[in-house]
Design a protein around this motif. Structure first.
Motif, PDB file in Angstrom:
ATOM      1  N   GLY A  32       0.822  -1.192   0.000  1.00  0.00           N
ATOM      2  CA  GLY A  32       0.000   0.000   0.000  1.00  0.00           C
ATOM      3  C   GLY A  32       0.858   1.244   0.000  1.00  0.00           C
ATOM      4  O   GLY A  32       1.799   1.379  -0.777  1.00  0.00           O
ATOM      5  N   VAL A  33       0.543   2.163   0.893  1.00  0.00           N
ATOM      6  CA  VAL A  33       1.301   3.402   0.966  1.00  0.00           C
ATOM      7  C   VAL A  33       2.744   3.123   1.381  1.00  0.00           C
ATOM      8  O   VAL A  33       3.010   2.242   2.202  1.00  0.00           O
ATOM      9  CB  VAL A  33       0.625   4.402   1.934  1.00  0.00           C
ATOM     10  CG1 VAL A  33       0.622   3.856   3.356  1.00  0.00           C
ATOM     11  CG2 VAL A  33       1.296   5.757   1.874  1.00  0.00           C
ATOM     12  N   ALA A  35       6.460   5.310   2.442  1.00  0.00           N
ATOM     13  CA  ALA A  35       6.856   6.622   2.922  1.00  0.00           C
ATOM     14  C   ALA A  35       8.317   6.649   3.331  1.00  0.00           C
ATOM     15  O   ALA A  35       8.907   5.622   3.669  1.00  0.00           O
ATOM     16  CB  ALA A  35       5.981   7.040   4.111  1.00  0.00           C
ATOM     17  N   LEU A  50       5.432  10.737   1.279  1.00  0.00           N
ATOM     18  CA  LEU A  50       4.767   9.459   1.093  1.00  0.00           C
ATOM     19  C   LEU A  50       4.224   9.353  -0.315  1.00  0.00           C
ATOM     20  O   LEU A  50       3.993  10.357  -0.999  1.00  0.00           O
ATOM     21  CB  LEU A  50       3.651   9.247   2.131  1.00  0.00           C
ATOM     22  CG  LEU A  50       2.421  10.162   2.126  1.00  0.00           C
ATOM     23  CD1 LEU A  50       1.394   9.730   1.080  1.00  0.00           C
ATOM     24  CD2 LEU A  50       1.770  10.156   3.508  1.00  0.00           C
ATOM     25  N   VAL A  51       4.034   8.125  -0.741  1.00  0.00           N
ATOM     26  CA  VAL A  51       3.441   7.862  -2.044  1.00  0.00           C
ATOM     27  C   VAL A  51       2.486   6.683  -1.905  1.00  0.00           C
ATOM     28  O   VAL A  51       2.845   5.631  -1.372  1.00  0.00           O
ATOM     29  CB  VAL A  51       4.527   7.603  -3.126  1.00  0.00           C
ATOM     30  CG1 VAL A  51       5.463   6.468  -2.718  1.00  0.00           C
ATOM     31  CG2 VAL A  51       3.884   7.312  -4.471  1.00  0.00           C
ATOM     32  N   THR A  52       1.254   6.859  -2.363  1.00  0.00           N
ATOM     33  CA  THR A  52       0.261   5.799  -2.273  1.00  0.00           C
ATOM     34  C   THR A  52       0.450   4.791  -3.393  1.00  0.00           C
ATOM     35  O   THR A  52       1.238   4.994  -4.319  1.00  0.00           O
ATOM     36  CB  THR A  52      -1.153   6.378  -2.346  1.00  0.00           C
ATOM     37  OG1 THR A  52      -1.387   6.878  -3.669  1.00  0.00           O
ATOM     38  CG2 THR A  52      -1.343   7.503  -1.335  1.00  0.00           C
ATOM     39  N   ASN A  53      -0.295   3.697  -3.306  1.00  0.00           N
ATOM     40  CA  ASN A  53      -0.222   2.711  -4.382  1.00  0.00           C
ATOM     41  C   ASN A  53      -0.850   3.225  -5.667  1.00  0.00           C
ATOM     42  O   ASN A  53      -0.691   2.600  -6.715  1.00  0.00           O
ATOM     43  CB  ASN A  53      -0.852   1.382  -3.956  1.00  0.00           C
ATOM     44  CG  ASN A  53      -2.280   1.525  -3.447  1.00  0.00           C
ATOM     45  OD1 ASN A  53      -2.846   2.613  -3.422  1.00  0.00           O
ATOM     46  ND2 ASN A  53      -2.869   0.412  -3.034  1.00  0.00           N
ATOM     47  N   THR A  56      -0.205   8.837  -5.704  1.00  0.00           N
ATOM     48  CA  THR A  56      -0.432  10.149  -5.114  1.00  0.00           C
ATOM     49  C   THR A  56       0.678  10.437  -4.103  1.00  0.00           C
ATOM     50  O   THR A  56       1.051   9.563  -3.322  1.00  0.00           O
ATOM     51  CB  THR A  56      -1.791  10.209  -4.421  1.00  0.00           C
ATOM     52  OG1 THR A  56      -2.820   9.980  -5.383  1.00  0.00           O
ATOM     53  CG2 THR A  56      -2.010  11.562  -3.767  1.00  0.00           C
ATOM     54  N   THR A  57       1.205  11.656  -4.108  1.00  0.00           N
ATOM     55  CA  THR A  57       2.335  12.000  -3.250  1.00  0.00           C
ATOM     56  C   THR A  57       1.996  13.136  -2.301  1.00  0.00           C
ATOM     57  O   THR A  57       1.143  13.975  -2.580  1.00  0.00           O
ATOM     58  CB  THR A  57       3.557  12.402  -4.080  1.00  0.00           C
ATOM     59  OG1 THR A  57       3.233  13.536  -4.897  1.00  0.00           O
ATOM     60  CG2 THR A  57       3.998  11.254  -4.969  1.00  0.00           C
ATOM     61  N   ASN A  58       2.691  13.151  -1.170  1.00  0.00           N
ATOM     62  CA  ASN A  58       2.612  14.226  -0.206  1.00  0.00           C
ATOM     63  C   ASN A  58       3.996  14.465   0.365  1.00  0.00           C
ATOM     64  O   ASN A  58       4.766  13.523   0.537  1.00  0.00           O
ATOM     65  CB  ASN A  58       1.636  13.898   0.922  1.00  0.00           C
ATOM     66  CG  ASN A  58       0.194  13.922   0.490  1.00  0.00           C
ATOM     67  OD1 ASN A  58      -0.395  12.887   0.199  1.00  0.00           O
ATOM     68  ND2 ASN A  58      -0.387  15.116   0.439  1.00  0.00           N
ATOM     69  N   ARG A  71       7.735   5.479  -6.943  1.00  0.00           N
ATOM     70  CA  ARG A  71       7.783   4.040  -6.699  1.00  0.00           C
ATOM     71  C   ARG A  71       7.688   3.284  -8.007  1.00  0.00           C
ATOM     72  O   ARG A  71       7.096   3.764  -8.983  1.00  0.00           O
ATOM     73  CB  ARG A  71       6.657   3.606  -5.749  1.00  0.00           C
ATOM     74  CG  ARG A  71       5.253   3.811  -6.308  1.00  0.00           C
ATOM     75  CD  ARG A  71       4.202   3.678  -5.224  1.00  0.00           C
ATOM     76  NE  ARG A  71       4.026   2.299  -4.779  1.00  0.00           N
ATOM     77  CZ  ARG A  71       3.317   1.954  -3.705  1.00  0.00           C
ATOM     78  NH1 ARG A  71       2.761   2.894  -2.948  1.00  0.00           N
ATOM     79  NH2 ARG A  71       3.199   0.677  -3.373  1.00  0.00           N
ATOM     80  N   ASN A 110       2.433  -2.648   9.092  1.00  0.00           N
ATOM     81  CA  ASN A 110       3.419  -1.606   8.920  1.00  0.00           C
ATOM     82  C   ASN A 110       4.830  -2.179   9.083  1.00  0.00           C
ATOM     83  O   ASN A 110       5.115  -2.858  10.068  1.00  0.00           O
ATOM     84  CB  ASN A 110       3.186  -0.502   9.953  1.00  0.00           C
ATOM     85  CG  ASN A 110       3.830   0.804   9.575  1.00  0.00           C
ATOM     86  OD1 ASN A 110       4.955   0.831   9.080  1.00  0.00           O
ATOM     87  ND2 ASN A 110       3.119   1.900   9.805  1.00  0.00           N
TER      88      ASN A 110
END
Length: 122
Positions: A32-33, A35, A50-53, A56-58, A71, A110
């Motif tokens: 999944g996510v 980071a 972080l980057v989601t699957n 999407t990045t933050n 990724r 996690n």
């Protein structure tokens, strides 16, 4: 068992660039996510990006515009491209990911890597 292994850390001059990698391995069903965190001496661990699957990045405000997270799902690898590095970027950088493993227990869990040292000299 799942392993996250960081690489690419090292010593770089202020204003320079460095790219970190985090490779996931083991009996992985899905990731999944993902980071990047970092922890400077005497400081609390903080989220860098972080980057989601879904890609999407933050980013933390302190690195926005300088760092790029990405990724490669086929390689099960995450990257952190760091540019315009500052001495305050000096820290141990940790890979973090939410992973579902194959087997009886498929709930997302996690995982953390052991970290890679980034030192930026002035």
């Amino acid at each position: 068992q799942v392993q996250l292994v960081e690489s690419g850390g090292g010593l770089v001059q202020a204003g320079g660039s460095l790219t970190l990698s985090c490779a996931a391995s083991g009996s992985i069903f899905s990731i999944g996510v993902m980071a990047w965190y970092r922890q400077a001496p005497g400081k609390q661990r903080e989220l860098v990006a972080l980057v989601t699957n879904g890609a999407t990045t933050n980013y933390a405000d302190s690195v926005k515009g300088r760092f790029t997270i990405s990724r490669d799902n086929a390689k099960k690898t995450m990257y952190l491209q760091m540019s315009s590095l500052k001495p305050e970027d000096t820290a141990v950088y940790y890979c973090n990911a939410v992973i579902r493993v194959t087997g009886y227990d498929t709930s997302p869990k996690n995982y953390w890597g052991q970290g890679t040292q980034v030192t930026v000299s002035s």
